[in-house]
Design an enzyme around this catalytic site. Structure first.
Site, PDB file in Angstrom:
ATOM      1  N   ASN A   7       0.870  -1.177   0.000  1.00 27.56           N
ATOM      2  CA  ASN A   7       0.000   0.000   0.000  1.00 27.56           C
ATOM      3  C   ASN A   7       0.908   1.229   0.000  1.00 27.56           C
ATOM      4  O   ASN A   7       1.491   1.583   1.020  1.00 27.56           O
ATOM      5  CB  ASN A   7      -0.875  -0.047   1.266  1.00 27.56           C
ATOM      6  CG  ASN A   7      -1.823   1.131   1.355  1.00 27.56           C
ATOM      7  OD1 ASN A   7      -1.795   2.039   0.522  1.00 27.56           O
ATOM      8  ND2 ASN A   7      -2.656   1.126   2.376  1.00 27.56           N
ATOM      9  N   LYS A  14       3.448   0.772   3.050  1.00 23.01           N
ATOM     10  CA  LYS A  14       3.024  -0.172   4.081  1.00 23.01           C
ATOM     11  C   LYS A  14       3.002  -1.543   3.441  1.00 23.01           C
ATOM     12  O   LYS A  14       2.591  -1.665   2.278  1.00 23.01           O
ATOM     13  CB  LYS A  14       1.583   0.140   4.511  1.00 23.01           C
ATOM     14  CG  LYS A  14       1.438   1.014   5.713  1.00 23.01           C
ATOM     15  CD  LYS A  14      -0.011   0.971   6.169  1.00 23.01           C
ATOM     16  CE  LYS A  14      -0.407   2.339   6.682  1.00 23.01           C
ATOM     17  NZ  LYS A  14      -1.822   2.533   6.855  1.00 23.01           N
ATOM     18  N   ARG A  99      -2.733  -2.259  -3.293  1.00 24.57           N
ATOM     19  CA  ARG A  99      -3.922  -1.449  -3.072  1.00 24.57           C
ATOM     20  C   ARG A  99      -3.877  -0.284  -4.061  1.00 24.57           C
ATOM     21  O   ARG A  99      -2.917   0.500  -4.057  1.00 24.57           O
ATOM     22  CB  ARG A  99      -3.932  -0.897  -1.650  1.00 24.57           C
ATOM     23  CG  ARG A  99      -5.116  -0.010  -1.444  1.00 24.57           C
ATOM     24  CD  ARG A  99      -4.994   0.815  -0.215  1.00 24.57           C
ATOM     25  NE  ARG A  99      -6.188   1.651  -0.093  1.00 24.57           N
ATOM     26  CZ  ARG A  99      -6.246   2.725   0.651  1.00 24.57           C
ATOM     27  NH1 ARG A  99      -5.205   3.104   1.346  1.00 24.57           N
ATOM     28  NH2 ARG A  99      -7.342   3.414   0.725  1.00 24.57           N
ATOM     29  N   HIS A 188     -12.703   3.241   0.142  1.00 32.61           N
ATOM     30  CA  HIS A 188     -12.720   2.319   1.288  1.00 32.61           C
ATOM     31  C   HIS A 188     -13.471   1.031   0.940  1.00 32.61           C
ATOM     32  O   HIS A 188     -13.951   0.330   1.841  1.00 32.61           O
ATOM     33  CB  HIS A 188     -13.427   2.936   2.512  1.00 32.61           C
ATOM     34  CG  HIS A 188     -12.628   3.967   3.243  1.00 32.61           C
ATOM     35  ND1 HIS A 188     -13.219   4.997   3.933  1.00 32.61           N
ATOM     36  CD2 HIS A 188     -11.300   4.125   3.421  1.00 32.61           C
ATOM     37  CE1 HIS A 188     -12.295   5.753   4.498  1.00 32.61           C
ATOM     38  NE2 HIS A 188     -11.116   5.249   4.194  1.00 32.61           N
ATOM     39  N   HIS A 216     -16.936   3.222   8.284  1.00 29.52           N
ATOM     40  CA  HIS A 216     -15.469   3.191   8.418  1.00 29.52           C
ATOM     41  C   HIS A 216     -15.031   4.563   8.928  1.00 29.52           C
ATOM     42  O   HIS A 216     -15.060   5.550   8.193  1.00 29.52           O
ATOM     43  CB  HIS A 216     -14.820   2.867   7.063  1.00 29.52           C
ATOM     44  CG  HIS A 216     -13.334   2.817   7.134  1.00 29.52           C
ATOM     45  ND1 HIS A 216     -12.600   1.655   6.940  1.00 29.52           N
ATOM     46  CD2 HIS A 216     -12.419   3.785   7.399  1.00 29.52           C
ATOM     47  CE1 HIS A 216     -11.316   1.927   7.088  1.00 29.52           C
ATOM     48  NE2 HIS A 216     -11.177   3.209   7.366  1.00 29.52           N
ATOM     49  N   LEU A 217     -14.671   4.621  10.199  1.00 32.15           N
ATOM     50  CA  LEU A 217     -14.283   5.893  10.812  1.00 32.15           C
ATOM     51  C   LEU A 217     -12.806   5.836  11.220  1.00 32.15           C
ATOM     52  O   LEU A 217     -12.455   5.240  12.251  1.00 32.15           O
ATOM     53  CB  LEU A 217     -15.160   6.180  12.047  1.00 32.15           C
ATOM     54  CG  LEU A 217     -16.679   6.065  11.853  1.00 32.15           C
ATOM     55  CD1 LEU A 217     -17.419   6.353  13.162  1.00 32.15           C
ATOM     56  CD2 LEU A 217     -17.168   6.998  10.751  1.00 32.15           C
ATOM     57  N   ASN A 219      -8.872   8.049   9.889  1.00 24.42           N
ATOM     58  CA  ASN A 219      -8.489   9.394   9.456  1.00 24.42           C
ATOM     59  C   ASN A 219      -9.377   9.833   8.312  1.00 24.42           C
ATOM     60  O   ASN A 219      -9.881  10.946   8.289  1.00 24.42           O
ATOM     61  CB  ASN A 219      -7.031   9.398   9.010  1.00 24.42           C
ATOM     62  CG  ASN A 219      -6.153   9.908  10.102  1.00 24.42           C
ATOM     63  OD1 ASN A 219      -6.525  10.828  10.833  1.00 24.42           O
ATOM     64  ND2 ASN A 219      -4.985   9.309  10.239  1.00 24.42           N
ATOM     65  N   ARG A 249     -10.363  16.439   6.343  1.00 27.12           N
ATOM     66  CA  ARG A 249     -11.238  16.750   5.201  1.00 27.12           C
ATOM     67  C   ARG A 249     -12.609  17.203   5.693  1.00 27.12           C
ATOM     68  O   ARG A 249     -13.128  16.671   6.665  1.00 27.12           O
ATOM     69  CB  ARG A 249     -11.420  15.524   4.301  1.00 27.12           C
ATOM     70  CG  ARG A 249     -10.156  15.063   3.635  1.00 27.12           C
ATOM     71  CD  ARG A 249     -10.451  13.966   2.612  1.00 27.12           C
ATOM     72  NE  ARG A 249      -9.251  13.203   2.354  1.00 27.12           N
ATOM     73  CZ  ARG A 249      -9.174  11.878   2.451  1.00 27.12           C
ATOM     74  NH1 ARG A 249     -10.236  11.156   2.772  1.00 27.12           N
ATOM     75  NH2 ARG A 249      -8.037  11.272   2.212  1.00 27.12           N
ATOM     76  N   ASP A 291      -6.646  14.342  15.350  1.00 27.07           N
ATOM     77  CA  ASP A 291      -6.620  13.048  16.017  1.00 27.07           C
ATOM     78  C   ASP A 291      -7.780  12.945  17.022  1.00 27.07           C
ATOM     79  O   ASP A 291      -7.826  13.701  17.998  1.00 27.07           O
ATOM     80  CB  ASP A 291      -5.270  12.905  16.737  1.00 27.07           C
ATOM     81  CG  ASP A 291      -5.039  11.495  17.213  1.00 27.07           C
ATOM     82  OD1 ASP A 291      -4.129  10.834  16.695  1.00 27.07           O
ATOM     83  OD2 ASP A 291      -5.782  11.046  18.115  1.00 27.07           O
ATOM     84  N   GLY A 340      -9.978   3.127  12.841  1.00 22.76           N
ATOM     85  CA  GLY A 340      -9.337   3.481  14.117  1.00 22.76           C
ATOM     86  C   GLY A 340     -10.300   4.048  15.144  1.00 22.76           C
ATOM     87  O   GLY A 340     -10.258   3.687  16.322  1.00 22.76           O
ATOM     88  N   GLY A 342     -13.829   3.979  14.880  1.00 26.79           N
ATOM     89  CA  GLY A 342     -14.955   3.049  15.034  1.00 26.79           C
ATOM     90  C   GLY A 342     -14.608   1.846  15.895  1.00 26.79           C
ATOM     91  O   GLY A 342     -15.442   1.340  16.655  1.00 26.79           O
ATOM     92  N   GLU A 343     -13.352   1.397  15.818  1.00 22.81           N
ATOM     93  CA  GLU A 343     -12.956   0.209  16.575  1.00 22.81           C
ATOM     94  C   GLU A 343     -12.557   0.534  18.009  1.00 22.81           C
ATOM     95  O   GLU A 343     -12.532  -0.351  18.858  1.00 22.81           O
ATOM     96  CB  GLU A 343     -11.757  -0.477  15.886  1.00 22.81           C
ATOM     97  CG  GLU A 343     -12.100  -1.102  14.553  1.00 22.81           C
ATOM     98  CD  GLU A 343     -10.867  -1.482  13.740  1.00 22.81           C
ATOM     99  OE1 GLU A 343      -9.819  -1.772  14.346  1.00 22.81           O
ATOM    100  OE2 GLU A 343     -10.962  -1.484  12.495  1.00 22.81           O
TER     101      GLU A 343
HETATM  102  P1  ADP Z   1      -6.223   5.651   8.763  1.00 24.05           P
HETATM  103  O1  ADP Z   1      -7.502   6.120   8.141  1.00 24.05           O
HETATM  104  O2  ADP Z   1      -5.068   6.571   8.536  1.00 24.05           O
HETATM  105  O3  ADP Z   1      -5.933   4.184   8.533  1.00 24.05           O
HETATM  106  P2  ADP Z   1      -6.986   4.838  11.421  1.00 24.05           P
HETATM  107  O4  ADP Z   1      -8.067   3.926  10.910  1.00 24.05           O
HETATM  108  O5  ADP Z   1      -5.841   4.220  12.107  1.00 24.05           O
HETATM  109  O6  ADP Z   1      -6.468   5.831  10.336  1.00 24.05           O
HETATM  110  O7  ADP Z   1      -7.699   5.870  12.429  1.00 24.05           O
HETATM  111  C1  ADP Z   1      -7.006   6.903  13.024  1.00 24.05           C
HETATM  112  C2  ADP Z   1      -7.959   7.617  13.963  1.00 24.05           C
HETATM  113  O8  ADP Z   1      -8.377   6.694  14.987  1.00 24.05           O
HETATM  114  C3  ADP Z   1      -7.330   8.787  14.680  1.00 24.05           C
HETATM  115  O9  ADP Z   1      -8.233   9.883  14.711  1.00 24.05           O
HETATM  116  C4  ADP Z   1      -7.133   8.251  16.088  1.00 24.05           C
HETATM  117  O10 ADP Z   1      -7.170   9.252  17.053  1.00 24.05           O
HETATM  118  C5  ADP Z   1      -8.347   7.362  16.219  1.00 24.05           C
HETATM  119  N1  ADP Z   1      -8.196   6.474  17.372  1.00 24.05           N
HETATM  120  C6  ADP Z   1      -7.325   5.470  17.555  1.00 24.05           C
HETATM  121  N2  ADP Z   1      -7.470   4.946  18.801  1.00 24.05           N
HETATM  122  C7  ADP Z   1      -8.460   5.657  19.412  1.00 24.05           C
HETATM  123  C8  ADP Z   1      -9.078   5.623  20.680  1.00 24.05           C
HETATM  124  N3  ADP Z   1      -8.713   4.757  21.596  1.00 24.05           N
HETATM  125  N4  ADP Z   1     -10.062   6.505  20.936  1.00 24.05           N
HETATM  126  C9  ADP Z   1     -10.435   7.402  20.019  1.00 24.05           C
HETATM  127  N5  ADP Z   1      -9.902   7.487  18.795  1.00 24.05           N
HETATM  128  C10 ADP Z   1      -8.925   6.630  18.496  1.00 24.05           C
END
Ligand code: ADP
Length: 414
Positions: A7, A14, A99, A188, A216-217, A219, A249, A291, A340, A342-343
């Site tokens: 990727n 990556k 990707r 996505h 999908h939540l 960045n 964005r 973040d 990131g 959502g999980e």
């Molecule tokens: P990308 O879209 O770059 O792959 P990720 O899916 O890793 O990004 O998501 C990054 C986002 O997830 C950031 O805003 C980060 O702050 C948020 N995040 C990661 N862990 C937590 C957490 N424990 N609580 C809240 N937000 C989180």
């Protein structure tokens, strides 16, 4: 088969090495053998490499371009001290899966990369000027560093190619679609497809029975309405700028704002798009950071008003899309969070789903709090009409599986 999944971003690479075959896919026993991340390619790069079962290796070294980055990875993979299970030399890598962000209307499924496919990915550059060129750099580099190894392109847009015209066309002159292919493509897709696939597995149902909304939540953020197993609608558009509020964005805005800024601020088109892509979203509203974790902390620890505002605008936009998709789908069986945020954020999930009792959506607060960094977990209350899940995404795994199937020329069920 050992598959190297790549990727490539503008200054990053990556990768994962995934061992998979048809039997492993059937039993969900694919194995991740190694992974790594090289960032700041073009200057003093930061390198993180890890063979499964061994501690990660972190280092910084000057790396000129994507080809040098890939050569670095190759050297590490084949170094006897690295000890990646089943890999001693180059011949132990059997295929490469890339990707690729934009496949436009022609590239609707994963394909073996040849000159013709490269030409078609290049043709998509005007639609994805920030993404396709670095993706292609990865393809060119891999062809040089791993000559003769089959390479497969897996597109972010592909899953959404089933959207009907009513959903993918913008209400602008139809000729603009004809001439420039201006339409919603959605992104996505590999993540939304993976979540739909995992949901099917969890429920033990057929693809055609999957009726869900996936969120999908990360960045980047996007929502998808999935009907009978296929993408019916999604929030990102011709580019990843449309839809939900994201890290930097804006997501949906009145398009007249662009013209307003050009005339009143004297900004150029490029400056406006820089604002909308890089300086908006969570960062723009809070004035602090893109973040989510840090914003939640600012809100908790310092009651920062604009941090709260950013989080609430973010969650409210998600809620609006849930409402829209509930209407479009005539209801849904489940809402699935991934990415990131959502999980990992019970608080964001809670706000996105608050005051939706009208639709029969009810979280189990305790389960929601517990679902942090889990693989998959149901977090709705037993009497919730619509189930809610947290499902960790794994785009690399789907890319590896697609690569295997394309190389073996076997049909893909999902
Ligand atoms: P990308 O879209 O770059 O792959 P990720 O899916 O890793 O990004 O998501 C990054 C986002 O997830 C950031 O805003 C980060 O702050 C948020 N995040 C990661 N862990 C937590 C957490 N424990 N609580 C809240 N937000 C989180």
């Amino acid at each position: 088969m050992n598959i190297l999944v790549l990727n490539c971003g503008s200054s990053s690479l990556k990768f994962q090495i995934i061992q998979t075959d048809l039997e492993a896919i059937k039993n969900d026993q694919d194995k991740m053998l190694a992974k790594g991340y090289i960032e700041r390619i073009g200057s003093q790069a930061i390198i993180t490499l890890q063979a499964t079962g061994h501690p990660p290796l972190r280092t910084a070294e000057p790396i000129r371009d994507h080809k040098s980055a890939l050569q670095y990875v190759l050297k590490w993979i084949t170094n006897p001290e690295t000890k990646i299970e089943g890999i001693t030399d180059l011949t132990d890598i059997h295929a490469i899966g890339h990707r690729i962000v934009h496949g436009a209307e022609k590239l609707k499924k994963s394909v073996l990369i040849d000159e013709n496919v490269i030409d078609q990915i290049e043709d998509c550059i005007p639609l994805a000027p920030l993404h396709n060129p670095p993706n292609l750099k990865g393809v060119y580099a891999a062809r040089e560093v791993f000559p003769g190894i089959p390479q497969v392109a897996v597109f972010d847009t592909a899953f959404h190619s089933t959207m009907p015209e009513e959903n993918y066309l913008y209400a602008i002159p139809y000729q603009l679609y004809r001439r420039f292919k201006i339409r919603k493509y959605g992104f996505h897709g590999t993540s939304h497809r993976y979540i739909a696939y995992r949901y099917r597995k969890i429920k033990g149902i057929e693809r055609e029975q999957v009726n869900i909304i996936t969120l999908h939540l990360g960045n980047g953020c996007s929502a998808c309405a999935i009907k009978n197993g296929f993408s019916l609608d999604t929030s990102m558009g011709m580019t990843p700028l449309e839809g939900l509020v994201m890290g930097t964005r804006s997501g949906d805005i009145d398009p007249a704002i662009v013209e307003f800024l050009i005339h009143n601020e004297g900004s150029s088109v490029d400056e406006v798009f820089n604002i909308l892509n890089k300086r908006s979203g969570l960062l723009g509203i809070s004035g602090l950071t893109n973040d989510m974790r840090d914003l939640l902390e600012e809100e908790r620890e310092h009651q920062d008003r604009r941090a709260s505002l950013a989080i609430n605008i973010f969650c409210n936009r998600v809620k609006k899309y849930i409402g829209a998709y509930l209407a479009e789908l005539n209801g849904t069986d489940a809402i699935c969070f991934t990415g990131g945020i959502g999980e990992n954020s019970p608080e964001v999930r809670r706000r996105c789903l608050s005051n939706l009792d009208f639709f029969g959506i009810k979280l189990d607060d305790e389960l929601n709090e517990k679902a942090v960094g889990v693989k998959e977990m149901k977090i709705s209350a037993p009497d919730s009409k619509i189930e809610v899940y947290v499902i960790a995404t794994n785009e690399e795994l789907l890319i590896a599986r697609d690569t295997l199937r394309v190389v073996l020329n076997v049909p893909r069920i999902w």
